[in-house]
Design a protein around this motif. Structure first.
Motif, PDB file in Angstrom:
ATOM      1  N   ILE A 160       0.838  -1.202   0.000  1.00 48.33           N
ATOM      2  CA  ILE A 160       0.000   0.000   0.000  1.00 48.33           C
ATOM      3  C   ILE A 160       0.870   1.249   0.000  1.00 48.33           C
ATOM      4  O   ILE A 160       0.637   2.193  -0.768  1.00 48.33           O
ATOM      5  CB  ILE A 160      -0.936   0.005   1.233  1.00 48.33           C
ATOM      6  CG1 ILE A 160      -2.019  -1.058   1.081  1.00 48.33           C
ATOM      7  CG2 ILE A 160      -1.578   1.377   1.423  1.00 48.33           C
ATOM      8  CD1 ILE A 160      -2.882  -1.232   2.317  1.00 48.33           C
ATOM      9  N   VAL A 161       1.876   1.273   0.851  1.00 47.36           N
ATOM     10  CA  VAL A 161       2.770   2.435   0.956  1.00 47.36           C
ATOM     11  C   VAL A 161       3.558   2.613  -0.334  1.00 47.36           C
ATOM     12  O   VAL A 161       3.671   3.724  -0.869  1.00 47.36           O
ATOM     13  CB  VAL A 161       3.725   2.271   2.155  1.00 47.36           C
ATOM     14  CG1 VAL A 161       4.741   3.417   2.168  1.00 47.36           C
ATOM     15  CG2 VAL A 161       2.945   2.236   3.466  1.00 47.36           C
ATOM     16  N   GLU A 162       4.117   1.522  -0.856  1.00 51.12           N
ATOM     17  CA  GLU A 162       4.920   1.598  -2.075  1.00 51.12           C
ATOM     18  C   GLU A 162       4.094   2.072  -3.270  1.00 51.12           C
ATOM     19  O   GLU A 162       4.514   2.944  -4.033  1.00 51.12           O
ATOM     20  CB  GLU A 162       5.533   0.231  -2.383  1.00 51.12           C
ATOM     21  CG  GLU A 162       6.601  -0.211  -1.376  1.00 51.12           C
ATOM     22  CD  GLU A 162       7.092  -1.626  -1.643  1.00 51.12           C
ATOM     23  OE1 GLU A 162       6.614  -2.235  -2.637  1.00 51.12           O
ATOM     24  OE2 GLU A 162       7.938  -2.116  -0.870  1.00 51.12           O
ATOM     25  N   THR A 163       2.902   1.511  -3.418  1.00 49.81           N
ATOM     26  CA  THR A 163       2.033   1.881  -4.534  1.00 49.81           C
ATOM     27  C   THR A 163       1.622   3.344  -4.457  1.00 49.81           C
ATOM     28  O   THR A 163       1.559   4.045  -5.480  1.00 49.81           O
ATOM     29  CB  THR A 163       0.768   1.001  -4.547  1.00 49.81           C
ATOM     30  OG1 THR A 163       1.150  -0.367  -4.631  1.00 49.81           O
ATOM     31  CG2 THR A 163      -0.138   1.353  -5.713  1.00 49.81           C
ATOM     32  N   HIS A 164       1.345   3.809  -3.247  1.00 46.39           N
ATOM     33  CA  HIS A 164       0.936   5.204  -3.070  1.00 46.39           C
ATOM     34  C   HIS A 164       2.055   6.158  -3.487  1.00 46.39           C
ATOM     35  O   HIS A 164       1.798   7.179  -4.132  1.00 46.39           O
ATOM     36  CB  HIS A 164       0.559   5.445  -1.608  1.00 46.39           C
ATOM     37  CG  HIS A 164      -0.081   6.779  -1.366  1.00 46.39           C
ATOM     38  ND1 HIS A 164      -1.338   7.105  -1.826  1.00 46.39           N
ATOM     39  CD2 HIS A 164       0.374   7.889  -0.714  1.00 46.39           C
ATOM     40  CE1 HIS A 164      -1.639   8.334  -1.475  1.00 46.39           C
ATOM     41  NE2 HIS A 164      -0.622   8.834  -0.801  1.00 46.39           N
ATOM     42  N   GLU A 208       4.615   5.468  -5.586  1.00 42.52           N
ATOM     43  CA  GLU A 208       4.907   5.326  -7.011  1.00 42.52           C
ATOM     44  C   GLU A 208       3.815   5.915  -7.895  1.00 42.52           C
ATOM     45  O   GLU A 208       4.094   6.375  -9.009  1.00 42.52           O
ATOM     46  CB  GLU A 208       5.089   3.840  -7.351  1.00 42.52           C
ATOM     47  CG  GLU A 208       6.305   3.204  -6.690  1.00 42.52           C
ATOM     48  CD  GLU A 208       6.323   1.695  -6.852  1.00 42.52           C
ATOM     49  OE1 GLU A 208       5.337   1.159  -7.434  1.00 42.52           O
ATOM     50  OE2 GLU A 208       7.296   1.056  -6.419  1.00 42.52           O
ATOM     51  N   SER A 209       2.582   5.897  -7.419  1.00 49.85           N
ATOM     52  CA  SER A 209       1.463   6.351  -8.249  1.00 49.85           C
ATOM     53  C   SER A 209       1.555   7.839  -8.588  1.00 49.85           C
ATOM     54  O   SER A 209       1.021   8.272  -9.624  1.00 49.85           O
ATOM     55  CB  SER A 209       0.132   6.072  -7.549  1.00 49.85           C
ATOM     56  OG  SER A 209       0.017   6.821  -6.350  1.00 49.85           O
ATOM     57  N   GLU A 210       2.207   8.617  -7.762  1.00 51.73           N
ATOM     58  CA  GLU A 210       2.311  10.057  -8.017  1.00 51.73           C
ATOM     59  C   GLU A 210       2.972  10.326  -9.368  1.00 51.73           C
ATOM     60  O   GLU A 210       2.506  11.172 -10.144  1.00 51.73           O
ATOM     61  CB  GLU A 210       3.100  10.735  -6.893  1.00 51.73           C
ATOM     62  CG  GLU A 210       3.142  12.247  -7.013  1.00 51.73           C
ATOM     63  CD  GLU A 210       3.774  12.907  -5.806  1.00 51.73           C
ATOM     64  OE1 GLU A 210       3.742  14.149  -5.732  1.00 51.73           O
ATOM     65  OE2 GLU A 210       4.305  12.189  -4.932  1.00 51.73           O
ATOM     66  N   THR A 240       3.220   8.183 -11.912  1.00 53.47           N
ATOM     67  CA  THR A 240       2.346   7.639 -12.960  1.00 53.47           C
ATOM     68  C   THR A 240       1.225   8.603 -13.293  1.00 53.47           C
ATOM     69  O   THR A 240       0.900   8.825 -14.473  1.00 53.47           O
ATOM     70  CB  THR A 240       1.748   6.292 -12.519  1.00 53.47           C
ATOM     71  OG1 THR A 240       2.802   5.385 -12.173  1.00 53.47           O
ATOM     72  CG2 THR A 240       0.896   5.687 -13.624  1.00 53.47           C
ATOM     73  N   ILE A 241       0.614   9.174 -12.269  1.00 51.20           N
ATOM     74  CA  ILE A 241      -0.490  10.127 -12.468  1.00 51.20           C
ATOM     75  C   ILE A 241      -0.012  11.348 -13.246  1.00 51.20           C
ATOM     76  O   ILE A 241      -0.674  11.801 -14.187  1.00 51.20           O
ATOM     77  CB  ILE A 241      -1.083  10.548 -11.110  1.00 51.20           C
ATOM     78  CG1 ILE A 241      -1.766   9.347 -10.442  1.00 51.20           C
ATOM     79  CG2 ILE A 241      -2.070  11.696 -11.280  1.00 51.20           C
ATOM     80  CD1 ILE A 241      -2.105   9.572  -8.986  1.00 51.20           C
ATOM     81  N   GLU A 242       1.121  11.869 -12.860  1.00 47.36           N
ATOM     82  CA  GLU A 242       1.679  13.058 -13.517  1.00 47.36           C
ATOM     83  C   GLU A 242       1.937  12.785 -14.996  1.00 47.36           C
ATOM     84  O   GLU A 242       1.611  13.608 -15.863  1.00 47.36           O
ATOM     85  CB  GLU A 242       2.983  13.468 -12.827  1.00 47.36           C
ATOM     86  CG  GLU A 242       3.553  14.792 -13.291  1.00 47.36           C
ATOM     87  CD  GLU A 242       2.734  15.984 -12.847  1.00 47.36           C
ATOM     88  OE1 GLU A 242       2.626  16.954 -13.631  1.00 47.36           O
ATOM     89  OE2 GLU A 242       2.212  15.947 -11.719  1.00 47.36           O
ATOM     90  N   GLU A 243       2.503  11.636 -15.302  1.00 47.04           N
ATOM     91  CA  GLU A 243       2.812  11.290 -16.694  1.00 47.04           C
ATOM     92  C   GLU A 243       1.539  11.114 -17.512  1.00 47.04           C
ATOM     93  O   GLU A 243       1.462  11.554 -18.664  1.00 47.04           O
ATOM     94  CB  GLU A 243       3.641   9.998 -16.739  1.00 47.04           C
ATOM     95  CG  GLU A 243       5.055  10.155 -16.183  1.00 47.04           C
ATOM     96  CD  GLU A 243       5.795   8.827 -16.120  1.00 47.04           C
ATOM     97  OE1 GLU A 243       5.147   7.770 -16.338  1.00 47.04           O
ATOM     98  OE2 GLU A 243       7.013   8.838 -15.855  1.00 47.04           O
ATOM     99  N   THR A 244       0.535  10.490 -16.933  1.00 51.96           N
ATOM    100  CA  THR A 244      -0.721  10.257 -17.652  1.00 51.96           C
ATOM    101  C   THR A 244      -1.449  11.559 -17.929  1.00 51.96           C
ATOM    102  O   THR A 244      -1.927  11.804 -19.049  1.00 51.96           O
ATOM    103  CB  THR A 244      -1.644   9.326 -16.834  1.00 51.96           C
ATOM    104  OG1 THR A 244      -0.983   8.083 -16.612  1.00 51.96           O
ATOM    105  CG2 THR A 244      -2.954   9.086 -17.571  1.00 51.96           C
TER     106      THR A 244
END
Length: 250
Positions: free
Chosen positions: A174-178, A180-182, A184-188
């Protein structure tokens, strides 16, 4: 029957009975173990799951339910303050169909960068599709979340499912995904393809809303005309009755 043989039969029967409770819990344990990893949404301050076959089966979801399942919400978070509850299935955000948990944040963050903070959210609750207007600001989106404490959030109570055990099992992921997602969101969000797709979905959503409003206005106008006609008929009948009464008195 000899004592040794009788003792062996009793022990065998006891062993068989002791296995039954364990066997009864196996399907629940397996269902929980097969669930995908949870995702913590920055936009909604909620723990959500993608709806795959394991999730649909474990929580007995309707076949028509599509989107992401809300498992838990932060006590004073965006979801909780805007009426989104654990057990809801978020289907659309501002006209965009939601298929994966991260899309919640991608859609919201994109519109926040366009200075938009009001979001129409369509969701299923107990199989019924509803809609709500949710306010999310950039400040709320960027507010730090204590993802290590999500096991204490207000969660969905479902028979045979332990939210606390489930989140503890996935605590590191949960911590790792949270984190890393930042990226991914920015790129998308900065991709032209995603931008064009969201703007098109938003225009279609607005056109649909306008059409529904126009239909509602027309229905109201028809009702008003019908009411006026009824009043006119009542007035004519009353006048006729008065005239009749006057003639009899003469």
């Amino acid at each position: 029957m000899s004592k040794p043989i009788r003792s062996m039969l009793l022990l065998g029967a006891a062993a068989h009975l002791s296995i039954l409770p364990l066997a009864a819990t196996v399907p629940v344990v397996l269902a929980q173990a097969n669930l995908p990893a949870p995702y913590v949404s920055r936009a909604f301050d909620a723990v959500v799951l993608p709806i795959d076959e394991s999730v649909r089966s474990a929580f007995a979801l309707n076949a028509a339910d599509s989107g992401v399942l809300v498992l838990a919400v932060a006590h004073d978070g965006v979801a909780a303050q805007n009426g989104v509850e654990p057990g809801d299935i978020i289907h659309q955000v501002k006209g965009k169909d939601i298929a994966t948990p991260i899309e919640l944040d991608e859609v919201v963050y994109f519109w926040l960068t366009q200075q938009v903070s009001d979001f129409s959210v369509d969701y299923y609750r107990a199989g019924v599709l509803s809609s709500s207007d949710v306010i999310i600001t950039l400040e709320l989106y960027e507010a730090a979340l204590d993802v290590a404490a999500v096991s204490n959030w207000t969660s969905w109570s479902y028979e045979g499912f332990s939210y606390e055990e489930y989140t503890v099992e996935y605590s590191e992921e949960i911590v790792e995904t949270h984190e890393e997602s930042e990226t991914t969101i920015e790129e998308t969000v900065t991709s032209e393809e995603f931008s064009s797709e969201l703007e098109e979905d938003s225009q279609e959503d607005e056109a649909s809303d306008e059409s529904e409003e126009a239909a509602s206005d027309d229905a109201d106008a028809d009702d008003g005309a019908a009411d006026d006609g009824d009043e006119a008929d009542d007035g004519g009948e009353d006048d006729g009755a008065d005239d009749g009464d006057g003639g009899e008195e003469e």
